[in-house]
Design an enzyme around this catalytic site. Structure first.
Site, PDB file in Angstrom:
ATOM      1  N   LYS A   1      32.036  53.083 -31.911  1.00 40.86           N
ATOM      2  CA  LYS A   1      31.890  53.786 -33.196  1.00 40.86           C
ATOM      3  C   LYS A   1      30.872  53.039 -34.029  1.00 40.86           C
ATOM      4  CE  LYS A   1      33.802  57.394 -35.188  1.00 40.86           C
ATOM      5  NZ  LYS A   1      34.508  58.522 -34.532  1.00 40.86           N
TER       6      LYS A   1
ATOM      7  N   ASP B   1      30.245  62.149 -37.066  1.00 40.27           N
ATOM      8  CA  ASP B   1      31.583  61.929 -37.606  1.00 40.27           C
ATOM      9  C   ASP B   1      31.443  62.263 -39.090  1.00 40.27           C
ATOM     10  OD1 ASP B   1      34.331  60.603 -36.713  1.00 40.27           O
ATOM     11  OD2 ASP B   1      33.932  59.821 -38.705  1.00 40.27           O
TER      12      ASP B   1
HETATM   13  P1  NDP Z   1      32.804  66.005 -42.402  1.00 40.71           P
HETATM   14  O1  NDP Z   1      31.953  65.006 -43.071  1.00 40.71           O
HETATM   15  O2  NDP Z   1      32.219  67.239 -41.856  1.00 40.71           O
HETATM   16  O3  NDP Z   1      33.999  66.431 -43.371  1.00 40.71           O
HETATM   17  C1  NDP Z   1      34.887  65.495 -43.882  1.00 40.71           C
HETATM   18  C2  NDP Z   1      35.803  66.199 -44.839  1.00 40.71           C
HETATM   19  O4  NDP Z   1      36.835  65.305 -45.243  1.00 40.71           O
HETATM   20  C3  NDP Z   1      35.095  66.604 -46.100  1.00 40.71           C
HETATM   21  O5  NDP Z   1      35.707  67.744 -46.616  1.00 40.71           O
HETATM   22  C4  NDP Z   1      35.308  65.397 -46.988  1.00 40.71           C
HETATM   23  O6  NDP Z   1      35.205  65.692 -48.357  1.00 40.71           O
HETATM   24  C5  NDP Z   1      36.711  65.012 -46.622  1.00 40.71           C
HETATM   25  N1  NDP Z   1      36.879  63.570 -46.828  1.00 40.71           N
HETATM   26  C6  NDP Z   1      36.163  62.584 -46.266  1.00 40.71           C
HETATM   27  N2  NDP Z   1      36.557  61.378 -46.705  1.00 40.71           N
HETATM   28  C7  NDP Z   1      37.556  61.627 -47.562  1.00 40.71           C
HETATM   29  C8  NDP Z   1      38.367  60.797 -48.334  1.00 40.71           C
HETATM   30  N3  NDP Z   1      38.235  59.456 -48.310  1.00 40.71           N
HETATM   31  N4  NDP Z   1      39.320  61.412 -49.092  1.00 40.71           N
HETATM   32  C9  NDP Z   1      39.455  62.756 -49.107  1.00 40.71           C
HETATM   33  N5  NDP Z   1      38.687  63.591 -48.395  1.00 40.71           N
HETATM   34  C10 NDP Z   1      37.764  63.048 -47.634  1.00 40.71           C
HETATM   35  O7  NDP Z   1      33.582  65.188 -41.254  1.00 40.71           O
HETATM   36  P2  NDP Z   1      34.377  65.751 -40.003  1.00 40.71           P
HETATM   37  O8  NDP Z   1      35.002  67.061 -40.301  1.00 40.71           O
HETATM   38  O9  NDP Z   1      33.497  65.619 -38.826  1.00 40.71           O
HETATM   39  O10 NDP Z   1      35.515  64.633 -39.843  1.00 40.71           O
HETATM   40  C11 NDP Z   1      36.817  64.771 -40.403  1.00 40.71           C
HETATM   41  C12 NDP Z   1      37.776  63.875 -39.638  1.00 40.71           C
HETATM   42  O11 NDP Z   1      37.810  64.276 -38.270  1.00 40.71           O
HETATM   43  C13 NDP Z   1      37.431  62.376 -39.608  1.00 40.71           C
HETATM   44  O12 NDP Z   1      38.611  61.617 -39.579  1.00 40.71           O
HETATM   45  C14 NDP Z   1      36.706  62.221 -38.276  1.00 40.71           C
HETATM   46  O13 NDP Z   1      36.758  60.900 -37.799  1.00 40.71           O
HETATM   47  C15 NDP Z   1      37.527  63.166 -37.420  1.00 40.71           C
HETATM   48  N6  NDP Z   1      36.898  63.628 -36.188  1.00 40.71           N
HETATM   49  C16 NDP Z   1      35.676  64.237 -36.188  1.00 40.71           C
HETATM   50  C17 NDP Z   1      35.132  64.699 -35.007  1.00 40.71           C
HETATM   51  C18 NDP Z   1      33.846  65.439 -34.963  1.00 40.71           C
HETATM   52  O14 NDP Z   1      33.480  65.901 -33.891  1.00 40.71           O
HETATM   53  N7  NDP Z   1      33.138  65.624 -36.064  1.00 40.71           N
HETATM   54  C19 NDP Z   1      35.812  64.488 -33.721  1.00 40.71           C
HETATM   55  C20 NDP Z   1      37.135  63.908 -33.843  1.00 40.71           C
HETATM   56  C21 NDP Z   1      37.621  63.482 -35.032  1.00 40.71           C
HETATM   57  P3  NDP Z   1      33.826  65.437 -49.128  1.00 40.71           P
HETATM   58  O15 NDP Z   1      33.028  66.683 -48.917  1.00 40.71           O
HETATM   59  O16 NDP Z   1      34.258  65.230 -50.522  1.00 40.71           O
HETATM   60  O17 NDP Z   1      33.195  64.221 -48.512  1.00 40.71           O
HETATM   61  O1  2IT Z   2      36.119  60.769 -33.490  1.00 41.75           O
HETATM   62  C1  2IT Z   2      35.472  61.373 -32.606  1.00 41.75           C
HETATM   63  O2  2IT Z   2      35.946  61.599 -31.492  1.00 41.75           O
HETATM   64  C2  2IT Z   2      34.127  61.844 -32.938  1.00 41.75           C
HETATM   65  N1  2IT Z   2      33.689  61.671 -34.070  1.00 41.75           N
HETATM   66  C3  2IT Z   2      33.288  62.517 -31.887  1.00 41.75           C
HETATM   67  C4  2IT Z   2      32.585  61.474 -31.045  1.00 41.75           C
HETATM   68  C5  2IT Z   2      31.594  62.016 -30.047  1.00 41.75           C
HETATM   69  O3  2IT Z   2      30.982  61.159 -29.393  1.00 41.75           O
HETATM   70  O4  2IT Z   2      31.442  63.232 -29.904  1.00 41.75           O
END
Ligand code: NDP
Ligand code: 2IT
Length: 452
Positions: free
Chosen positions: A125, A165
């Site tokens: 990461k 992420d």
């Molecule tokens: P995005 O940046 O697309 O969205 C994140 C969302 O969460 C936004 O709505 C953001 O609000 C909110 N957020 C972020 N930090 C905080 C915080 N500290 N408190 C409250 N709200 C918060 O990210 P993703 O959707 O990609 O990721 C969301 C989660 O999913 C994370 O935990 C990530 O690690 C996990 N994840 C993502 C994957 C991927 O493929 N993208 C794969 C597996 C897991 P704001 O707009 O205000 O920042």
């Molecule tokens: O938390 C996760 O699994 C991710 N943000 C996706 C990682 C990836 O390599 O697609």
């Protein structure tokens, strides 16, 4: 003291300034206890001690110039945790809360998640405390170029393959890939989540959210239930949340909440396809805030400064399924108790480590179906793995084909988790099952290599 307790104790003392990393290690290690007696060879080779120590941690300066020509300095991270079963793989996070503890927890979790996907990927990461919010496209581009100017020497299609992420989506991957290609002079699959025009995979943007919904549907099915007419709470409004809404809605569920870091919306009428299209445009194109939802849909409510779980707890709101899709430690003991009291059937983690240790214990003790992140949100990295395969083959598969494979992988993770839970004496415990199933493959590979 058991070998597991000793490892956790050692991490607590060596990494005492890393609360998120300690939390993730504690969660995983506690559930690995049943493996100790069955695998004396792991104990002898000190696999438990070795797996909590990253292969390497790279921390670097990221200097860049803002639109006022002022020099800004951020800190970049890449933690290459474990490559026993494949090249390092895992996302990059851009958020002010990023520090070494957060990146280490995410990298550690990623080892087991990637193992569960059945694809050959190690765990890593990275990211920075750079905040993309309020920055111009040009500023984001200059920051990313500066970040890649250092990162490029540590990554490669057979070495380490970053992805998105929090704060890293299509725009950022474009800048990252473009700059890597420029300085290394190679067009290779060094990143995933790429645009379709330059080597991306269909369904990768959808994969995490869809995967969470597929996994939750598998879990519900074990109790003879499905998403039809279920009231579903989702937090966040980013990539994972958006596509979780889409798939849950397609499967017949009614999603009634979304949030961002400023507040949450409740729409009791349900966030249908048209409303979701509005959210996607608001967040991904206009880069706006979720509170603007209620200006467009005045029957919904916006509550400033409250998380989805605060609102559910405060109002006694009844939801059948909870899908936390924002960030770590959103759901604490208080929220978990309220969810239980309000009759929640399943809590399935879209975000990484959104439930704290106490909350997990409460949910499990009350017979709530608990889907841990490393199983439930593995669809994203799984399709990243499929993107790597397509890049190596120099072919691209259709959306139907990728979606089909994603569904198969989520089914297989569900099955492997349940089977491991059963085999190690914890039937129905997805957390234990997922951790053990992910761990065993990595541990065996580490054992095969000797002491390296
Ligand atoms: P995005 O940046 O697309 O969205 C994140 C969302 O969460 C936004 O709505 C953001 O609000 C909110 N957020 C972020 N930090 C905080 C915080 N500290 N408190 C409250 N709200 C918060 O990210 P993703 O959707 O990609 O990721 C969301 C989660 O999913 C994370 O935990 C990530 O690690 C996990 N994840 C993502 C994957 C991927 O493929 N993208 C794969 C597996 C897991 P704001 O707009 O205000 O920042
Ligand atoms: O938390 C996760 O699994 C991710 N943000 C996706 C990682 C990836 O390599 O697609």
């Amino acid at each position: 003291m058991s070998v597991i307790d000793e490892v956790v104790e050692k991490v607590r003392s060596k990494d005492r300034d890393q609360p998120e990393f300690i939390q993730a290690v504690t969660e995983v290690m506690e559930t690995l206890k049943p493996t100790v007696d069955k695998h004396p060879e792991f104990v002898k080779a000190k696999i438990y001690e070795r797996i909590v120590e990253p292969d390497r941690m790279i921390i670097f300066r990221v200097p860049w110039e803002d639109d006022n020509h002022e020099v800004q300095v951020n800190r970049g991270f890449r933690v290459q945790f474990n490559n026993a079963i494949g090249p390092y793989k895992g996302g990059l996070r851009l958020h002010p809360s990023v520090n070494l503890s957060v990146i280490k927890f995410l990298g550690f979790e990623q080892i087991f998640k990637n193992s569960l996907t059945t694809l050959p990927m190690g765990g890593a990461k990275g990211g920075s405390e750079f905040d993309p919010k309020g920055k111009s496209d040009a500023e984001v581009m200059r920051f990313i170029y500066a970040f890649m100017r250092e990162l490029y020497r540590y990554i490669g299609p057979d070495t380490d393959v970053p992805a998105g992420d929090i704060g890293v989506g299509g725009r950022e991957i474009g800048y990252l890939f473009g700059y890597y290609k420029k300085i290394v002079n190679e067009h290779t699959g060094v990143l995933t989540g790429k645009g379709l025009e330059y080597g991306g995979s269909l369904i990768r943007p959808q994969a995490t959210g869809y995967g969470v919904a597929y996994f939750a549907a598998e879990m519900l099915a074990t109790r003879g239930k499905d998403f039809a007419s279920k009231v579903v709470a989702i937090s966040g409004s980013g990539n994972v949340a958006q596509f979780a809404v889409q798939k849950v809605t397609q499967l017949g569920g009614k999603v009634v909440t979304l949030s961002d870091s400023n507040g949450s919306i409740v729409d009791e009428e349900g966030i249908n396809a048209e409303k979701l299209a509005f959210v996607m445009n608001l967040k991904n194109v206009k880069r706006g805030r979720i509170k603007e939802y209620v200006e467009r849909y005045p029957n919904a409510k916006y509550i400033e400064g409250k998380s989805v779980w605060d609102i559910i707890s405060d109002n006694g709101m009844k939801v059948d399924v909870a899908l936390p899709c924002a960030t770590q430690n959103e759901i604490n003991e208080f929220h978990a108790n309220k969810l239980v009291r309000n009759g929640v059937i399943a809590v399935v983690e879209g975000a990484n480590m959104p439930s704290n240790l106490g909350a997990i214990k409460i949910l499990q003790a009350n017979n709530v179906l608990f889907g841990p992140a490393k199983a439930a949100n593995a669809g994203g990295v799984a399709v990243s793995g499929l993107e790597m395969s397509q890049n190596s083959l120099r072919l691209s598969w259709t959306s139907e084909e990728v979606d089909q494979r994603l569904q198969q992988i989520m089914k297989s993770i569900h099955k492997a988790s349940l089977e491991a839970a059963e085999a190690y004496g914890k039937p129905g415990d997805y957390l234990t099952g997922a951790n053990i199933a992910g761990f065993i493959k990595v541990a065996k590979a580490m054992l095969a290599y000797g002491i390296v």
